[in-house]
Write an enzyme that holds these catalytic residues in place. Structure first.
Site, PDB file in Angstrom:
ATOM      1  N   HIS A  14       0.828  -1.202   0.000  1.00  0.00           N
ATOM      2  CA  HIS A  14       0.000   0.000   0.000  1.00  0.00           C
ATOM      3  C   HIS A  14       0.859   1.247   0.000  1.00  0.00           C
ATOM      4  O   HIS A  14       2.060   1.207   0.242  1.00  0.00           O
ATOM      5  CB  HIS A  14      -0.967   0.008   1.191  1.00  0.00           C
ATOM      6  N   CYS A  72       3.988   5.205   5.464  1.00  0.00           N
ATOM      7  CA  CYS A  72       4.110   3.986   6.262  1.00  0.00           C
ATOM      8  C   CYS A  72       5.551   3.495   6.235  1.00  0.00           C
ATOM      9  O   CYS A  72       6.251   3.650   5.236  1.00  0.00           O
ATOM     10  CB  CYS A  72       3.188   2.911   5.686  1.00  0.00           C
ATOM     11  N   GLN A  90      -7.239  -2.592   9.894  1.00  0.00           N
ATOM     12  CA  GLN A  90      -8.455  -1.811  10.089  1.00  0.00           C
ATOM     13  C   GLN A  90      -9.490  -2.265   9.061  1.00  0.00           C
ATOM     14  O   GLN A  90      -9.150  -2.597   7.932  1.00  0.00           O
ATOM     15  CB  GLN A  90      -8.155  -0.315   9.950  1.00  0.00           C
ATOM     16  N   SER A 113      -5.615   5.765   9.969  1.00  0.00           N
ATOM     17  CA  SER A 113      -4.210   6.074   9.714  1.00  0.00           C
ATOM     18  C   SER A 113      -4.030   7.173   8.665  1.00  0.00           C
ATOM     19  O   SER A 113      -3.037   7.891   8.678  1.00  0.00           O
ATOM     20  CB  SER A 113      -3.478   4.821   9.239  1.00  0.00           C
ATOM     21  N   HIS A 116      -5.208   5.624   1.706  1.00  0.00           N
ATOM     22  CA  HIS A 116      -4.344   4.608   1.100  1.00  0.00           C
ATOM     23  C   HIS A 116      -4.802   4.276  -0.317  1.00  0.00           C
ATOM     24  O   HIS A 116      -5.971   4.420  -0.633  1.00  0.00           O
ATOM     25  CB  HIS A 116      -4.465   3.245   1.834  1.00  0.00           C
TER      26      HIS A 116
END
Length: 122
Positions: A14, A72, A90, A113, A116
């Site tokens: 991702h 990330c 998630q 977060s 994405h």
């Protein structure tokens, strides 16, 4: 078959772009969180859409874009998160990944977060 069996696992990479609404406003690229704290969700989505367009058109490789732009720590692996099963990510991320076919890239996925795009790799 139990949900922890390897056949129920997926593998994905991702690209994460964090923004002012992200639960953790720091990353390897922005340890102090200065840029992230000043990035709106709309701005993060816009940036991610441009990156996705470049990948889908063949102008850029997913792994290269992830290495350079993802917030990330998986960026150092080209965005690779390895294999995971249900309830390990998630929910919106999990649902999007399981809905993809291997090799497909998701549209924008929102989580706590940040935003994405996900590429299912296995």
């Amino acid at each position: 078959m139990s949900s922890s069996s390897s056949s129920d696992k997926v593998r994905a990479s991702h690209i994460l772009i964090k923004h002012e609404g992200s639960r953790r406003k720091a990353s390897w690229k922005d340890p102090e969180g200065r840029i992230i704290s000043n990035t709106t969700r709309d701005s993060a989505v816009s940036q991610l859409k441009t990156l996705r367009d470049d990948i889908v058109s063949g102008k850029s490789k997913f792994e290269d874009v992830a290495s350079r732009y993802s917030d990330c720590s998986s960026a150092k692996r080209g965005g690779d998160l390895g294999s995971f099963g249900r309830k390990q990510m998630q929910k919106p991320f999990e649902e999007a990944t399981y809905a993809l076919k291997v090799g497909e890239i998701s549209d924008i996925v929102d989580t706590d977060s940040g935003v994405h795009i996900i590429k299912r790799t296995g």
